[in-house]
Scaffold this motif. Structure first.
Motif, PDB file in Angstrom:
ATOM      1  N   TYR A 190       0.832  -1.197   0.000  1.00 19.80           N
ATOM      2  CA  TYR A 190       0.000   0.000   0.000  1.00 19.80           C
ATOM      3  C   TYR A 190       0.868   1.249   0.000  1.00 19.80           C
ATOM      4  N   ARG A 191       1.852   1.258   0.879  1.00 17.73           N
ATOM      5  CA  ARG A 191       2.807   2.361   0.957  1.00 17.73           C
ATOM      6  C   ARG A 191       4.216   1.784   1.037  1.00 17.73           C
ATOM      7  N   VAL A 225       0.136   3.976  -3.218  1.00 18.28           N
ATOM      8  CA  VAL A 225       0.084   5.418  -3.008  1.00 18.28           C
ATOM      9  C   VAL A 225       0.924   6.145  -4.060  1.00 18.28           C
ATOM     10  N   GLU A 260      -6.298   2.911   2.689  1.00 18.41           N
ATOM     11  CA  GLU A 260      -6.151   4.359   2.845  1.00 18.41           C
ATOM     12  C   GLU A 260      -7.338   4.956   3.598  1.00 18.41           C
ATOM     13  N   CYS A 267      -6.735   4.265   7.264  1.00 15.99           N
ATOM     14  CA  CYS A 267      -5.721   5.165   7.820  1.00 15.99           C
ATOM     15  C   CYS A 267      -6.307   6.539   8.103  1.00 15.99           C
TER      16      CYS A 267
END
Length: 571
Positions: free
Chosen positions: A45-46, A69, A507, A510
């Motif tokens: 994801y990141r 991302v 996301e 988060c």
């Protein structure tokens, strides 16, 4: 002091940018109209921040996407450039869960909505990769390529009879007919309950595959089913069936996408590859500046529980199965709790469970962190049994639609090898003091007294599990019991059953965690509190699990994902 360093860094960045302006102006005359991206492997994801290591091996290709991302940020920049026509998306050896596949598809859909084109290309692609390609305007395949479009299959296994033939008997006590984990060793045939559980997940994944292809290739669901039933496809057959729009070698991609290059096909310029994102950035007169902020960005803590939960420090899985050691996970949670910069914590869980004791230790650690700052648990693949127990300490549990959730139940047991030892001429005599002293001896089965004691312990642990779930989900133990006994749910069905709070992306989770911490909207950093990576031998893994005797584990959920969602399922 920070203000001084930030000011100096931004000054140097500005000077460097001005010095490079003439070169970028020259390069901008030939800036690319298509930008190349490559999706490969497991896409995070990141991208976690890592210390630079020299001589650390080969680097990924320049076009390789490093995180979801980063991919999204690149597409947003390209969408704002009127000179850019679109992107070339190459897929090679992609291993993603369903949630990440959905995230990629959404990014491509938004990019197309901005008036840009997406051209997908692959040499060989499977179900999941093809679902992503179906979100493109044009799908290309290498002339010698393949489309492995065959749907999904599961192979459920029962080895009870096989163990008996070599002189081994499995003795297990479980709570609930749906806690099918011991059936692998105790049954001669796959049970109807296990078959129905696996079929439920296959139905959902198959429906999602059909829907993706029907929308992307403008076919009816019935037509898509007929297409899948005659797969897999060679490149020629895929083109004839209308599953791809053309066949094109990698060398011919520039000419196919660019009219100018097509006209200059015999020139050297036609052989130039399609440039990656870095080349597009280098050809912009005024590229986006990454100014150092005067004030530090808000920080979100990330703690990962990945693999089978067991006592100890765990392992990364490079030399064997991934083990989420309770000791390491608890230390990571403590670090996240102590970090004053981390305003909230996301607990990312990808685990079928494991040791009941280790799972409860992690649960208690999560609860301690949640008393200090918001903690949100997120699952996009597997959060079952002991993994779900650990998630109960969070303020909320979020799930992806096709994740595997639940399996609230407990089992315990042992293997008896007396028959095998007899065949090998090995004689063992058990000498004990105490009615249950030989309860876990492998030289015989359980006595009635031992089995009664084990059943009582399993029942006690199960009732404690129900109590944890009931308290966390705001329901009675009786209500949870009707959803428990080992039942396994998809994320969508778990939401309807009240076992998770919301469905969403990583996301979104988060951002929601930071909202709960009253952090204003905007960019934020993610701090990973990693558990130490160390190799474990298979013997060490078995010893760490055998000491607990009580298991909150769902092997069928783990094997349903197979580590490669979208490919093959093995139950």
């Amino acid at each position: 002091m920070r203000l001084l360093f930030v000011g100096l860094a931004n000054l140097l960045l500005g000077v460097w940018t001005l010095l490079g302006l003439p070169f970028r102006l020259l390069a901008s005359r030939n800036r690319p109209t298509y930008v190349r991206f490559r999706l490969s492997g497991e896409l995070p994801y990141r991208q976690p921040r890592k210390a630079r290591r020299f001589f650390s091996g080969s680097k990924p290709e320049p076009a390789t996407v490093t995180s979801l991302v980063a991919f999204g940020e690149s597409l947003k920049l390209l969408a704002q450039d009127p000179h850019v026509k679109g992107i070339l998306l190459e897929i090679e050896g992609l291993e993603l869960g369903s949630a990440k596949k959905d995230a990629v598809v959404k990014l491509l859909t938004d990019f197309r909505a901005a008036g840009k084109r997406v051209v997908g290309w692959a040499v060989s692609v499977d179900n999941l990769g093809y679902q992503i390609l179906c979100a493109a305007d044009e799908v290309l395949l290498a002339p010698a390529g393949r489309l492995e479009l065959v749907g999904y299959a599961a192979e459920a296994t029962a080895i009870g009879e096989g163990l008996a033939r070599v002189g081994i008997q499995a003795h297990f006590v479980r709570r609930g007919d749906y806690k099918t984990a011991p059936e692998l060793f105790t049954h001669a045939h796959v049970s109807d309950i296990q078959r129905q559980t696996i079929e439920g997940f296959l139905d959902e994944r198959y429906a999602d595959l059909i829907d993706s292809i029907a929308r992307g290739r403008k076919r009816t669901p019935e037509e898509v089913r007929a297409i899948i039933d005659v797969g897999p496809y060679s490149a020629q057959r895929a083109l004839a069936a209308g599953l791809v729009d053309g066949l094109c070698s990698e060398a011919d991609l520039p000419a196919r996408l660019d009219e100018r290059r097509r006209e200059e096909k015999d020139s050297d310029d036609a052989e130039e590859p399609i440039e990656p994102m870095a080349s597009w950035l280098g050809a912009r007169p005024f590229p986006p500046m990454k100014w150092r902020p005067v004030k530090r960005r808000p920080k979100l803590g990330l703690v990962v529980i990945s693999g089978i939960i067991a006592p100890g420090k765990g392992s990364s899985g490079e030399l064997g199965p991934k083990i989420a050691g309770s000791e390491a996970v608890v230390k990571a949670l403590r670090a996240a709790s102590r970090d004053k910069r981390a305003k909230a914590v996301v607990l990312y869980i990808d685990s079928p469970g494991g040791s009941a004791l280790a799972s409860e230790l992690i649960l208690e650690a999560v609860q301690r962190v949640a008393r200090k700052k918001p903690v949100i648990a997120y699952v996009d693949q597997v959060c079952a049994s002991g993994g779900y127990m650990a998630a109960l300490g969070a303020k909320e549990i979020w799930s992806a639609p096709h994740a595997i959730v639940g399996s609230i139940g407990v089992f315990a047991g042992k293997f008896e090898a007396s028959g095998l030892m007899d065949r090998l001429g090995i004689r063992r005599t058990l000498i004990s003091r105490g009615e249950n002293a030989g309860i876990f001896s492998t030289s015989r089965g359980f006595t009635p007294h031992e089995r009664a004691a084990l059943e009582a312990e399993v029942e006690e642990t199960y009732q404690a599990f129900l109590a944890h779930v009931a308290k966390a989900r705001g329901k009675t133990k009786e209500e949870i019991h009707t959803r428990a006994e080992g039942r396994v749910y998809s994320g969508t069905r778990a939401l309807a059953a009240g076992l998770v709070d919301r469905a969403g992306s990583f996301e979104e989770v988060c951002r929601h965690a930071l909202d709960l911490a009253k952090v204003p909207p905007g960019k934020f950093d993610v701090g990973l509190y990693a558990t130490p990576d160390r190799g474990l031998s298979l013997l060490q893994i078995l010893l760490s699990l055998s000491g607990a005797h009580l298991y909150a584990l769902c092997p069928s959920a783990w094997s349903l994902m197979g580590g490669k969602a979208g490919r093959r399922f093995e139950g």
